[in-house]
Design a protein around this motif. Sequence first.
Motif, short mmCIF file in Angstrom:
data_model
loop_
_atom_site.label_atom_id
_atom_site.label_comp_id
_atom_site.label_asym_id
_atom_site.label_seq_id
_atom_site.Cartn_x
_atom_site.Cartn_y
_atom_site.Cartn_z
N LEU A 290 56.37 54.51 49.08
CA LEU A 290 55.98 54.32 50.42
C LEU A 290 55.26 53.18 50.76
CD1 LEU A 290 54.86 58.04 50.63
CD2 LEU A 290 56.83 57.32 51.60
N ALA A 291 54.48 52.63 49.68
CA ALA A 291 53.77 51.43 49.88
C ALA A 291 53.29 50.71 48.56
CB ALA A 291 52.55 51.50 50.74
N LEU A 292 53.12 49.55 48.39
CA LEU A 292 52.56 48.92 47.27
C LEU A 292 51.44 47.81 47.54
CD1 LEU A 292 55.94 48.38 47.47
CD2 LEU A 292 55.43 48.35 45.05
N GLU A 293 50.33 47.69 46.63
CA GLU A 293 49.22 46.95 46.93
C GLU A 293 49.72 45.85 45.93
OE1 GLU A 293 47.49 47.39 49.32
OE2 GLU A 293 46.97 49.68 49.38
N VAL A 294 49.70 44.46 46.20
CA VAL A 294 50.28 43.37 45.51
C VAL A 294 49.42 42.25 45.71
CG1 VAL A 294 52.22 42.20 44.92
CG2 VAL A 294 52.39 44.25 46.05
N VAL A 295 49.27 41.39 44.64
CA VAL A 295 48.92 40.02 44.65
C VAL A 295 50.00 39.02 44.47
CG1 VAL A 295 47.24 38.24 43.26
CG2 VAL A 295 46.41 40.79 43.52
N LEU A 296 49.92 38.45 45.35
CA LEU A 296 51.05 37.25 45.51
C LEU A 296 50.94 35.99 44.62
CD1 LEU A 296 51.88 37.57 49.42
CD2 LEU A 296 52.94 38.91 47.41
N ALA A 297 51.89 35.20 44.58
CA ALA A 297 51.62 33.86 43.90
C ALA A 297 50.77 33.05 44.28
CB ALA A 297 53.26 33.25 43.79
N ASN A 298 50.49 33.04 45.61
CA ASN A 298 49.50 32.26 46.22
C ASN A 298 47.93 32.45 45.95
OD1 ASN A 298 49.23 34.18 48.16
ND2 ASN A 298 50.10 33.28 49.87
N GLY A 299 47.89 33.93 45.30
CA GLY A 299 46.56 34.64 45.03
C GLY A 299 46.26 35.58 46.02
N ARG A 300 46.96 35.92 47.19
CA ARG A 300 46.54 36.48 48.07
C ARG A 300 46.71 38.15 47.88
NH1 ARG A 300 42.48 33.82 51.23
NH2 ARG A 300 43.33 31.91 51.70
N PHE A 301 45.94 38.98 48.10
CA PHE A 301 46.07 40.40 48.15
C PHE A 301 46.54 40.96 49.33
CE2 PHE A 301 44.53 45.01 48.47
CZ PHE A 301 45.10 45.24 47.48
N PRO A 310 59.19 44.17 55.68
CA PRO A 310 60.51 44.81 55.05
C PRO A 310 61.29 44.26 54.24
CG PRO A 310 60.74 44.17 57.28
CD PRO A 310 59.35 44.14 56.93
N ASP A 311 61.36 42.94 53.90
CA ASP A 311 61.97 42.16 53.13
C ASP A 311 61.36 42.45 51.76
OD1 ASP A 311 63.93 41.07 54.77
OD2 ASP A 311 63.09 39.40 54.96
N LEU A 312 60.05 41.89 51.64
CA LEU A 312 59.22 42.17 50.33
C LEU A 312 59.23 43.64 49.80
CD1 LEU A 312 57.73 40.52 48.16
CD2 LEU A 312 55.78 41.00 49.45
N PHE A 313 58.97 44.52 50.78
CA PHE A 313 59.13 46.08 50.39
C PHE A 313 60.57 46.39 49.88
CE2 PHE A 313 60.06 50.35 51.04
CZ PHE A 313 59.23 51.12 50.79
N TRP A 314 61.62 45.84 50.25
CA TRP A 314 62.90 45.97 49.94
C TRP A 314 63.02 45.32 48.53
CZ3 TRP A 314 66.73 42.39 48.54
CH2 TRP A 314 68.07 42.81 48.29
N ALA A 315 62.53 44.25 48.32
CA ALA A 315 62.73 43.38 46.97
C ALA A 315 61.79 44.09 45.86
CB ALA A 315 62.14 42.18 47.14
N LEU A 316 60.59 44.55 46.30
CA LEU A 316 59.84 45.12 45.32
C LEU A 316 60.22 46.52 44.86
CD1 LEU A 316 56.15 44.30 46.75
CD2 LEU A 316 57.23 43.55 44.57
N CYS A 317 60.96 47.07 45.54
CA CYS A 317 61.51 48.46 45.24
C CYS A 317 62.81 48.38 44.34
CB CYS A 317 61.67 49.46 46.33
SG CYS A 317 60.13 49.78 46.96
N GLY A 318 62.94 47.83 43.22
CA GLY A 318 63.93 47.82 42.38
C GLY A 318 64.48 46.30 41.95
N GLY A 319 64.08 45.38 42.53
CA GLY A 319 64.23 44.14 42.36
C GLY A 319 63.78 43.49 41.01
N GLY A 320 62.98 44.32 40.38
CA GLY A 320 62.52 43.58 39.03
C GLY A 320 61.02 43.43 38.86
N GLY A 321 60.19 43.78 37.76
CA GLY A 321 58.93 43.63 37.45
C GLY A 321 58.67 42.09 37.26
N GLY A 322 57.34 41.68 37.24
CA GLY A 322 56.92 40.29 37.14
C GLY A 322 57.93 39.44 37.66
N THR A 323 58.21 39.42 39.13
CA THR A 323 58.99 38.69 39.82
C THR A 323 58.50 38.17 41.09
OG1 THR A 323 60.96 39.78 38.84
CG2 THR A 323 61.39 38.38 40.78
#
Length: 623
Positions: A290-301, A310-323
């Motif tokens: 339903l939701a994720l808390e994430v630190v991005l490559a630029n360091g922002r939470f 919606p794009d990042l949510f779609w990618a995180l849900c199944g697109g692979g860890g460490g990506t």
Amino acid sequence: MAYGMLVAGLLSLAVAASSQNVAQRVSSNSVSGMPLFPSETLQLTDEALSRLAKDQRAWFEFGSNGSVSAARSLWPSENIWELFDWVLGTGSLIKTVPLATVCYPSEPDYDSAKCEEITDNWTNSYLHAADPASIMWPLFEGRTCLPTNQNVTADCTLGGYSSYAVNVSHVAQIQLAVNFARLANLRLVVKNTGHDFSGKSTGAGALGIWTHNLKEMEYYENYRGSGYQGPALKMGAGVQAFDVYAKARELGLTAIGGEGKTVGVAGGYVLGGGHSPMSSIYGLAADQVLALEVVLANGRFVTVTEETDPDLFWALCGGGGGTYGVVTSVISRLRPKVGVTLSKFSFATSPNVSADTFWAGIRSYMQRFPTYADAGTYAYFWVLPTGPGAFEFLMNPFFGVNHTLDEFNALVKPWFDDLKALGIPFTPNSTYFPDFYDAWAAGFPLETVASSTMLTGSRLFPRANWEDESKFNATFAALRSTITAGHPLLAFNMKVDLPEGSPENSANPAWRKTLMHAITSTTWNTTTPNAEIKQIMDTFTYDTLGQWRATCPDAGAYMSESDVLEPNFEQAFYGSNYDRLYKLKQRYDPTGLFYAVTAVGSENWQVKSLDGLPDQNGRLCRI
């Protein structure tokens, strides 16, 4: 020299100023609809960074376009590592020491008693999950420091293990690590438990982010968000299957997680899709998010939901860890309490059961895969070669979700009648459990890990291979050929439809058509030369698994339990989603800070391993 003295002086001043803090407590409010965990409210902010001296701050600033400073091409000095340790909170930065160093007389911590303990527990997944750098499959580290009871003269080297690891207790530490790695031009890896079959959480010379101790959980009885209303659980990235299942039992509900006891549910498991004993009813673990808390490559939470991004949510849900970033927590749906009938049994060839009779019994089982999956069950079984023309079948277990004992017996009766008619003796041990947790705990064995003489591979066999008789015959023939040639089969019968009400995500589309996730392996001896090992691997990848691919060339494989040498991994692991995932990778991580083998964008990089095998013991270079 002058610069080093300046940094050392600044560090001394900073350490002396014990009241100074490089993390800031922020509001717990979150657009996810559930408050941030206490560990997530301690963040690196622009204000917190401003408390550092300019020369210190330069190592930890947030990114704008993710560019890497050309001045940071050299390995950070010892003073800089000390500074990093201080800003993290002294003691949080761990210099990696492989578990098996205690077995090597040349090492300062050599201890024969501890060596015996490590050796005895080497295949236990709990051992490796609880270490900041160790992974479940040391083959992909480079096999540089394996436990041994022999009197060795060789050194125990760090190999492909990360050089340092941050023992994360709050979000600011992840942000600091991400920014430091980006600005110092360091390889970065993320480890929760290290379960991935390809060693994605290891890398020579890397800085590791170890999320294993983020164990917070919070229940919401009536969560509202992402088109869902109902019970939900927020869980930290370090929560494992045994944690979340026990919590769900306490609540009188059912959580979706892996069959393996020590798998990290909110880590690479859910990010890579995540199949489950509940998959035939509720799909993948990624389908529950339903939701994720994430630190991005630029360091922002950031908080990521279907509504906010919606794009990042779609990618995180199944697109692979460490990506795409470092996930600190996940909010997932909880499901109603279910009863399960659990059944275990076996049968084998014998003087009274020929190989052909044995395979007739297997064929009778496999023909019923559509019926069993459509009934909501999940089966975990082995077919093993035990000698020339000798085989054994192990059902370990048949997991009859929402089936009473009578309903389960009725479901399997046609197959069991066939086995009896064939003269195959077997004694099913079937028990009804009123709760998922008790059935899961009784049914699934603790994973045996840490083999360094084995390569695995897998395939998602689609329903189409059962709907066409010629395709089924080809599939059955390929599996029988593989096992007869001496390779074991570990397989799961299930279906993985997207549940009603769950948004589309980036999980491999092959999952939505599958009826069997099948895994096999090849092995070699500890003394086999590396060049010969590579030949064995190639034969396995292209010939053994090639038979499987030929039966369903448009299908795929599960990225987390796969062959690291899978040809055209982009299609096999991501299918038609790959192009969109790649574009999003360039948007959120334009410099490729987050690299993992076979992950999205990994084709832009190459690891030149020291032994010529597909491991992470080598320099990571952009192609």
